[in-house]
Design an enzyme around this catalytic site. Structure first.
Site, short mmCIF file in Angstrom:
data_model
loop_
_atom_site.label_atom_id
_atom_site.label_comp_id
_atom_site.label_asym_id
_atom_site.label_seq_id
_atom_site.Cartn_x
_atom_site.Cartn_y
_atom_site.Cartn_z
N HIS A 1 -10.48 -6.35 -1.55
CA HIS A 1 -11.47 -6.21 -0.47
C HIS A 1 -12.68 -5.50 -1.10
O HIS A 1 -12.63 -4.30 -1.34
CB HIS A 1 -10.90 -5.36 0.67
N ASP B 1 -12.06 -10.59 -0.20
CA ASP B 1 -13.29 -10.83 0.56
C ASP B 1 -14.36 -9.91 0.00
O ASP B 1 -14.05 -8.88 -0.60
CB ASP B 1 -13.13 -10.70 2.09
N GLU C 1 0.80 -1.23 0.00
CA GLU C 1 0.00 0.00 0.00
C GLU C 1 0.84 1.28 0.00
O GLU C 1 0.57 2.20 0.78
CB GLU C 1 -0.97 -0.01 1.19
N GLU D 1 -6.03 -10.71 -1.04
CA GLU D 1 -6.78 -10.51 0.23
C GLU D 1 -8.28 -10.51 -0.04
O GLU D 1 -9.03 -9.75 0.56
CB GLU D 1 -6.36 -9.18 0.88
O1 9MR Z 1 -6.92 -8.11 8.85
C1 9MR Z 1 -5.89 -7.35 9.45
C2 9MR Z 1 -6.30 -6.89 10.83
O2 9MR Z 1 -6.44 -8.01 11.68
C3 9MR Z 1 -5.26 -5.94 11.38
O3 9MR Z 1 -5.73 -5.41 12.61
C4 9MR Z 1 -5.00 -4.82 10.40
C5 9MR Z 1 -3.88 -3.91 10.87
O4 9MR Z 1 -2.65 -4.61 10.93
O5 9MR Z 1 -4.64 -5.33 9.14
C6 9MR Z 1 -5.61 -6.15 8.57
O6 9MR Z 1 -5.14 -6.62 7.31
C7 9MR Z 1 -4.91 -5.63 6.30
C8 9MR Z 1 -3.72 -6.07 5.47
O7 9MR Z 1 -2.61 -6.29 6.29
C9 9MR Z 1 -3.41 -5.08 4.38
N1 9MR Z 1 -4.56 -4.80 3.56
C10 9MR Z 1 -5.77 -4.45 4.28
C11 9MR Z 1 -6.08 -5.51 5.35
C12 9MR Z 1 -7.39 -5.20 6.04
O8 9MR Z 1 -7.27 -4.00 6.75
#
Ligand code: 9MR
Length: 562
Positions: free
Chosen positions: A434, A466, A354, A464
Site C-alpha cells: 500500500h 495500490d 500483520e 495488496e
Molecule cells: O480494504 C479493507 C477494508 O474494506 C476493511 O474495512 C478493512 C478492515 O477489515 O480492511 C481493509 O483491508 C486491509 C487488509 O485486510 C489488510 N491490509 C490492509 C488493508 C487495508 O486496510
C-alpha cells in the site's frame, strides 16, 4: 335572452378548457417513472423487494441507506421526486437524496436530504456532512395522513416545495441539495420501523429538459486487447485484484472487467474472521462462496485472506476470556472449518496477517488476547492446522511496510526463516504494497528482499498493491504512478519466486483508500468509470517487454556495454 346564451356558452367553454388543462403539468421524466423496479435495490440483500414494493427495515439501529448501485437523479433547474410510501411505526421513515456519498461515519461529507413522515408530520432534514446533527430541520403538520402517502419534493428556483397527497404542505430555501448536479436515492429509517416505498418517480415541469435518470452501474469500459491475464499467462505470473462479493452481485460491469482482466483474485473482506465466523456457533459463508464460485467460473486462482489478524475480529473472539485450551479449541476449529470447506478451491492462504508490531517497545510480535491465549507457538500452530486442513494449499505470512529492505522486513525475514527451520509448513510471504508516491521502497530493495526470501525456498506474492494519489492529482502524478506500477511488476517478473501481483481492488470506484485516507484517491489501475488508467497500460508494458537482462545473465566475461 341572447345575453343568457352567451353566458352559458362562455361558461361551457371555460369548463371544457378546465378539463383539458392538466391540474399538474409536472410529469415523470424518461426512465424515471418507476424506479422501485430497479434490481439494484434488492441485490445487496438488505432490502426486501416484493411485488414492486421496497421494504427498508431499520432493525434496532438507525438505518441510513444509500443505493450506490442504482439509478441516480441528475438535474439542473426545477425537478421533483415523487414517492408513495408507508411506514410500520410513527418514528422517522424517509426517502433520501444523497448528493454526495459519505465517507467513514455516515454523516461525514454526506450531503443528504431526508423527506418523510415522523410522528404524524411531514419532516425535512438536511445534513451537510459536517455534523451528525441536521443543518436544516422543518416540520410541516399534515393532518390526516395515514396509510400510503405520496410525498413530493420539488425544487422550484431556489426553494424546496413539499407536497403531500398532491397538496403543498410547506416550503423552505434549497440548502444546496445537489452540490454536483446529481444525487443517489436512499432512505433513512429510525429503529424498529420499516419504510415501504410503493413507488418512486422523478418528475419535471414541461419546460425543463435537464432532468434525467443516470443508471447506477454507469461505466465507460471498453475492453482492451489482449487483456492483462493473457499476457500474464504467457509470462507465467498471476495478476489479480481484491474483490467484494456485493459488487459482484450488484454491479455487472465489475464482474465483466474482473473476469476478463485477471487470473487470480483475493477476497478483500469475505474471509475475515468477523465476516465468516461472526458468532461462536455460526459461520456465514455466502460472501466467500460467491467469490470462490466466480473465480472457478472464470478459471482464476483464489487467495484466501486472512485466517488470523488482530483486526476485524468478531466480538466473541475480541472479548473472549478463554482458557488456553479453549483458545486452542476455538482457533483450531476456525482454521479447520474455513480451510477445510474450501479445500482444493483456495490455492493460497494468508494464514497470518500483520503480526509484526510497529512499536519498537512492543517487541517484534503484536500482543493480542488470542496470541497470548494460544501461547508463543501460536504461529506454528496456525500454519500446521491450515496445512492439515488442506495439504495442497500454499500458506503465506502477509504484512505491510516490509516490502523493501529495512528493520520491519528483517523481522518478517527472521520470523519466516524460523518457521522454515522448524519445519513448519509455510510456502510464501505476502508483500502488501500500500504505497504513496513519496514513501515507496526502492524497486531494487524490493528485489533484494524477494530474492532473500526465495533463498529460504519461499514464494513471494505482492498482495495488496495500490498507490494512492492526492484526490486532486494532476496528470503528471498519474504518470508517476504508472511508472511505479511498471517498475514493481518488472521486479516481480525478474525474480522467479515472485509468482503473483495482486492489487487491493482494480477500480477506483470501490477502493478503500478515500474512506481510510481522506484527501487521497485514484490508487488503482481503472478509474471510477472503469476506464483503464496509465497504470493499466504500464502493467501491459511490463508484461510485454522482453525480460530485462542484468549483468548476471551474461556471466562475468560479458562486455555488455556498447
Ligand atoms: O480494504 C479493507 C477494508 O474494506 C476493511 O474495512 C478493512 C478492515 O477489515 O480492511 C481493509 O483491508 C486491509 C487488509 O485486510 C489488510 N491490509 C490492509 C488493508 C487495508 O486496510
Amino acid at each position: 335572452m341572447m345575453k343568457k346564451y352567451i353566458r352559458y356558452a362562455i361558461l361551457g367553454m371555460a369548463l371544457i378548457l378546465a378539463a383539458c388543462v392538466p391540474t399538474d403539468a409536472w410529469k415523470p421524466v424518461a426512465g424515471g417513472d418507476n424506479l422501485t423496479a430497479d434490481p439494484s435495490w434488492a441485490c445487496t440483500g438488505w432490502i426486501g423487494a416484493a411485488n414492486g414494493v421496497l421494504d427498508i427495515g431499520a432493525g434496532n439501529e438507525f438505518r441510513a441507506y444509500v443505493n450506490t448501485y442504482g439509478p441516480r437523479l441528475q438535474a439542473e433547474g426545477d425537478f421533483g421526486v415523487r414517492v408513495t410510501l408507508s411506514a410500520d411505526a410513527a418514528n422517522l421513515a424517509a426517502f433520501s437524496l444523497i448528493g454526495k456519498p459519505g465517507l467513514g461515519n455516515w454523516w461525514n461529507e454526506t450531503n443528504k436530504l431526508d423527506v418523510g413522515l415522523e410522528e404524524g408530520n411531514v419532516v425535512v432534514y438536511f445534513y451537510d456532512g459536517k455534523s451528525f446533527m441536521p443543518r436544516v430541520k422543518q416540520t410541516f403538520p399534515a393532518e390526516g395522513l395515514s396509510g400510503q402517502v405520496t410525498l413530493e419534493l420539488r425544487r422550484v428556483g431556489d426553494k424546496l416545495v413539499v407536497r403531500a397527497n398532491g397538496k403543498e404542505v410547506g416550503q423552505l430555501d434549497d440548502p444546496g441539495i445537489l452540490p454536483e448536479g446529481w444525487a443517489y436515492f436512499g432512505a433513512s429509517v429510525r429503529p424498529n420501523n420499516t419504510l415501504h416505498i410503493h413507488k418512486l418517480s422523478v418528475v419535471a415541469p414541461p419546460d425543463n429538459a435537464n432532468v434525467a435518470i443516470r443508471t447506477g452501474s454507469e461505466s465507460a469500459y471498453t475492453p482492451t486487447d489482449p487483456p492483462l491475464r493473457d499476457l500474464a499467462d504467457a509470462r507465467g505470473i498471476y495478476i489479480g485484484a481484491a474483490v467484494e462479493p456485493q459488487h459482484l452481485r450488484c454491479d455487472p460491469v465489475y464482474g465483466e472487467v474482473l473476469g476478463r482482466e485477471f487470473n487470480i483474485l483475493v477476497t478483500e473482506n469475505a474471509f475475515k474472521f468477523y465476516a465468516i465466523h461472526p458468532e461462536a456457533e455460526r459461520y456465514t459463508f455466502e460472501g466467500a462462496d460467491t467469490v470462490v464460485a466466480f473465480a472457478e467460473a472464470h478459471k482464476m486462482k483464489v487467495r484466501g485472506h486472512t485466517l488470523l489478524w488482530h483486526q476485524s475480529m468478531p466480538a466473541w473472539i475480541e472479548n473472549a476470556a478463554f482458557t488456553p485450551e479453549q483458545w486452542e479449541q476455538a482457533i483450531h476449529e476456525h482454521i479447520s472449518t474455513v480451510v477445510g470447506r474450501y479445500k482444493g478451491r483456495v490455492a493460497y492462504w494468508d494464514v497470518l496477517n500483520e503480526a509484526i508490531s510497529d512499536s519498537a517497545a512492543g517487541g517484534p510480535l503484536r500482543q493480542t488476547n488470542w496470541s497470548t491465549g494460544l501461547g508463543p507457538d501460536f504461529i506454528d500452530k496456525a500454519f500446521t492446522w491450515a496445512h492439515e486442513a488442506d495439504p495442497e494449499a500454499l500458506l503465506f505470512y502477509n504484512d505491510y511496510g516490509a516490502e523493501g529492505m529495512g528493520a520491519k522486513s528483517d523481522q518478517v525475514y527472521a520470523l519466516v526463516k524460523g518457521l522454515v527451520e522448524r519445519g513448519i509448513p509455510i510456502h510464501g510471504v505476502g508483500l502488501q504494497m500500500h504505497l504513496t508516491l513519496g514513501t515507496a521502497p526502492k524497486p531494487e530493495d524490493v528485489q533484494r528482499n524477494i530474492r532473500r526470501l526465495g533463498e529460504l525456498g519461499l514464494q513471494v506474492h505482492i498482495t495488496e498493491m495500490d498507490i494512492r494519489l492526492p484526490a486532486n492529482a494532476s496528470d503528471d502524478l498519474f504518470t508517476a504512478q504508472a511508472n511505479m506500477y511498471r517498475e514493481y511488476l518488472k521486479v516481480c517478473l525478474a525474480e522467479t519466486n515472485c509468482t503473483a501481483l495482486v492489487m487491493w481492488g482494480f477500480t477506483d470506484r470501490y477502493s478503500w483508500i478515500p474512506d481510510a485516507n481522506p484527501g487521497f484517491d485514484h490508487a488503482l489501475i481503472f478509474d471510477k468509470l472503469y476506464r483503464p488508467k496509465p497504470a493499466y497500460f504500464a502493467l501491459r508494458d511490463a508484461l510485454t517487454l522482453p525480460k530485462s537482462l542484468g549483468p548476471e545473465d551474461f556471466g562475468a566475461s560479458c562486455n555488455c556495454k556498447p
